[in-house]
Enzyme design. Structure first.
Site, PDB file in Angstrom:
ATOM      1  N   HIS A   1      12.290  -7.338  53.324  1.00 42.06           N
ATOM      2  CA  HIS A   1      13.355  -6.449  53.801  1.00 42.06           C
ATOM      3  C   HIS A   1      13.094  -6.057  55.246  1.00 42.06           C
ATOM      4  O   HIS A   1      12.465  -5.040  55.544  1.00 42.06           O
ATOM      5  CB  HIS A   1      13.438  -5.203  52.920  1.00 42.06           C
ATOM      6  CG  HIS A   1      14.646  -4.357  53.167  1.00 42.06           C
ATOM      7  ND1 HIS A   1      15.109  -3.443  52.236  1.00 42.06           N
ATOM      8  CD2 HIS A   1      15.504  -4.273  54.216  1.00 42.06           C
ATOM      9  CE1 HIS A   1      16.175  -2.828  52.717  1.00 42.06           C
ATOM     10  NE2 HIS A   1      16.431  -3.312  53.928  1.00 42.06           N
TER      11      HIS A   1
ATOM     12  N   HIS B   1      22.633  -4.906  49.828  1.00 42.05           N
ATOM     13  CA  HIS B   1      22.421  -3.875  50.842  1.00 42.05           C
ATOM     14  C   HIS B   1      23.781  -3.510  51.413  1.00 42.05           C
ATOM     15  O   HIS B   1      24.451  -4.349  52.010  1.00 42.05           O
ATOM     16  CB  HIS B   1      21.516  -4.416  51.949  1.00 42.05           C
ATOM     17  CG  HIS B   1      20.880  -3.368  52.818  1.00 42.05           C
ATOM     18  ND1 HIS B   1      21.605  -2.370  53.438  1.00 42.05           N
ATOM     19  CD2 HIS B   1      19.580  -3.165  53.173  1.00 42.05           C
ATOM     20  CE1 HIS B   1      20.769  -1.610  54.138  1.00 42.05           C
ATOM     21  NE2 HIS B   1      19.548  -2.065  53.995  1.00 42.05           N
TER      22      HIS B   1
ATOM     23  N   HIS C   1      15.123  -6.119  59.316  1.00 43.70           N
ATOM     24  CA  HIS C   1      16.386  -6.299  60.037  1.00 43.70           C
ATOM     25  C   HIS C   1      16.123  -6.623  61.497  1.00 43.70           C
ATOM     26  O   HIS C   1      15.109  -6.222  62.074  1.00 43.70           O
ATOM     27  CB  HIS C   1      17.248  -5.045  59.924  1.00 43.70           C
ATOM     28  CG  HIS C   1      17.619  -4.691  58.524  1.00 43.70           C
ATOM     29  ND1 HIS C   1      18.206  -5.589  57.669  1.00 43.70           N
ATOM     30  CD2 HIS C   1      17.483  -3.532  57.821  1.00 43.70           C
ATOM     31  CE1 HIS C   1      18.417  -5.012  56.504  1.00 43.70           C
ATOM     32  NE2 HIS C   1      17.982  -3.762  56.569  1.00 43.70           N
TER      33      HIS C   1
ATOM     34  N   ARG D   1      21.251  -6.264  61.054  1.00 39.69           N
ATOM     35  CA  ARG D   1      21.262  -4.823  60.808  1.00 39.69           C
ATOM     36  C   ARG D   1      22.530  -4.501  60.031  1.00 39.69           C
ATOM     37  O   ARG D   1      23.646  -4.790  60.491  1.00 39.69           O
ATOM     38  CB  ARG D   1      21.225  -4.050  62.118  1.00 39.69           C
ATOM     39  CG  ARG D   1      19.976  -4.295  62.931  1.00 39.69           C
ATOM     40  CD  ARG D   1      19.950  -3.463  64.193  1.00 39.69           C
ATOM     41  NE  ARG D   1      19.683  -2.062  63.914  1.00 39.69           N
ATOM     42  CZ  ARG D   1      19.623  -1.116  64.858  1.00 39.69           C
ATOM     43  NH1 ARG D   1      19.839  -1.429  66.126  1.00 39.69           N
ATOM     44  NH2 ARG D   1      19.375   0.123  64.535  1.00 39.69           N
TER      45      ARG D   1
ATOM     46  N   GLU E   1      11.603  -2.463  55.566  1.00 42.64           N
ATOM     47  CA  GLU E   1      12.731  -2.139  56.443  1.00 42.64           C
ATOM     48  C   GLU E   1      12.230  -1.551  57.766  1.00 42.64           C
ATOM     49  O   GLU E   1      12.818  -0.622  58.327  1.00 42.64           O
ATOM     50  CB  GLU E   1      13.707  -1.178  55.758  1.00 42.64           C
ATOM     51  CG  GLU E   1      15.105  -1.234  56.343  1.00 42.64           C
ATOM     52  CD  GLU E   1      16.106  -0.407  55.561  1.00 42.64           C
ATOM     53  OE1 GLU E   1      17.299  -0.742  55.613  1.00 42.64           O
ATOM     54  OE2 GLU E   1      15.709   0.572  54.902  1.00 42.64           O
TER      55      GLU E   1
ATOM     56  N   HIS F   1      15.944  -0.557  48.461  1.00 43.17           N
ATOM     57  CA  HIS F   1      15.550   0.848  48.396  1.00 43.17           C
ATOM     58  C   HIS F   1      15.189   1.296  46.982  1.00 43.17           C
ATOM     59  O   HIS F   1      15.583   2.373  46.526  1.00 43.17           O
ATOM     60  CB  HIS F   1      16.648   1.743  48.977  1.00 43.17           C
ATOM     61  CG  HIS F   1      17.132   1.264  50.317  1.00 43.17           C
ATOM     62  ND1 HIS F   1      18.436   0.889  50.542  1.00 43.17           N
ATOM     63  CD2 HIS F   1      16.478   1.054  51.481  1.00 43.17           C
ATOM     64  CE1 HIS F   1      18.566   0.484  51.797  1.00 43.17           C
ATOM     65  NE2 HIS F   1      17.381   0.580  52.392  1.00 43.17           N
TER      66      HIS F   1
END
Length: 362
Positions: A6, A174, A8, A67, A285, A218
């Site tokens: 995960h 996501h 971005h 993103r 992330e 998450h």
């Protein structure tokens, strides 16, 4: 080895300047993304930020996706989202080619609100077959809170699920923006992840697509932490009678994978205990929303490796599963240490999907 599923993209401002041209023209013209040499890409502060983030996190390979809040699925006309996401995927492909030992690509699907999901499939195939990507990012709410996109258990999504199984790649759920929703941008993530899980496990999806691989961001939203409620509902006489899956709610949860981006040791330990270490994949992330310092630990909130290491109940096998083994099983196209296989196509040949068929090419 640690594989972060995960991550971005930190992109050059030139890429976002190109978006303003797309938006101003409503993607009517064939203006291509800004060209960038490999040396220029490596010298960018944004590239260095991505590298510094994974080095500080102890990550060996990070899977990079767009993103989420810049995927612009709710923009009109839909060709804006198509051309933008195709361009961003080309940028990611170049970065993965230049730094193959550090990054592998997760493509952003162009999912304009109101369009059939089939319009996203050409770009998915291009990214996987030509650009060497290993999976995709799936937005469960391209309308950004407008309540018009069917839930993930609906047959609206079946063409995508069929293609994911054919290509043997996972989708990482996501959400993106939140123009119309009641909650904030941050709470929208949790809401959509929770809705995605409940819709999937209360539907026929995993019966119709037993090989489908889904990762929820998450830590699974709120579902793992409200599990008692959903256990009870599954056992309700009406629900039990009509439910397509003849199994407990806990068994249904284990049909899905969950990342570690929770920022809390106690929450992470609860998730692993609930679904098992074979269903949890390492993710940070980073850089992202967790970069703030945690006053209790003196570390940033997105120092997820430290959280995993601090959970005493985990065995070496548990940690190996979370750090690497589960990602290897989920992403068969992830090769050796270096991530993605060699790129077969030109990453800058970005307009080969739905945008080309709409007659808005170069």
């Amino acid at each position: 080895m640690i594989i972060d599923v995960h991550g971005h993209l930190c992109a050059s401002p030139k890429l976002y300047a190109w978006y303003t041209l797309l938006l101003a023209s409503r993607a009517t013209y064939g203006t291509p993304p800004p060209p960038m040499s490999d040396d220029e890409l490596l010298s960018l502060p944004e590239t260095k930020r991505n590298l510094e983030a994974i080095d500080l996190a102890g990550t060996d390979v990070q899977l990079l996706s767009p993103r989420p809040f810049t995927m612009f699925h709710a923009e009109k006309p839909g060709r804006v989202a198509h051309r933008w996401n195709e361009g961003v995927n080309g940028y990611i492909a170049q970065l993965c080619r230049v730094l193959p030992d550090r990054f592998a690509g997760i493509c952003g699907l162009p999912q304009p609100a109101g369009e059939p999901i089939q319009t996203s499939l050409p770009e998915l195939e291009r990214c996987i077959k030509e650009l060497g990507f290993v999976g995709c990012l799936l937005d469960p709410d391209p309308g950004e809170g407008d309540n018009k996109t069917p839930p993930m258990g609906d047959e609206y999504w079946y063409p995508l699920y069929e293609k994911l199984c054919e290509l043997d790649v996972p989708a990482h759920v996501h959400s993106t923006g939140n123009q119309h929703g009641r909650g904030t941008y941050a709470t929208h993530f949790i809401d959509e992840e929770s809705l995605a899980i409940l819709s999937l496990v209360n539907s026929r999806v995993f019966l119709d697509f037993p090989k489908l691989k889904i990762i929820i961001s998450h830590g699974g939203g709120s579902v793992p932490y409200q599990v008692g409620r959903w256990r009870a509902e599954r056992l309700h006489p009406v629900m039990a009678k009509n439910h397509p899956l003849s199994e407990s709610f806990d068994e249904s949860l284990r049909r899905i994978y969950y990342d570690t981006v929770i920022h809390s040791k106690d929450s992470l330990a609860m998730l692993i205990k609930l679904v098992g270490s074979d269903r949890v994949v390492f993710g940070t992330e980073n850089p992202g929303s967790g970069t703030a310092m945690n006053p209790e630990t003196g570390r940033s909130f997105d120092d997820i490796k430290a959280l995993v290491e601090d959970i005493d109940a985990l065995t070496p096998e548990d940690r190996a599963n979370i750090y690497e083994n589960n990602a290897r099983r989920l992403f068969p196209r992830l090769k050796a240490k270096g991530g993605a296989p060699a790129v077969k196509g030109d990453p800058n040949k970005y307009l080969t999907g739905e945008g080309a068929r709409q007659g808005i090419g170069m």
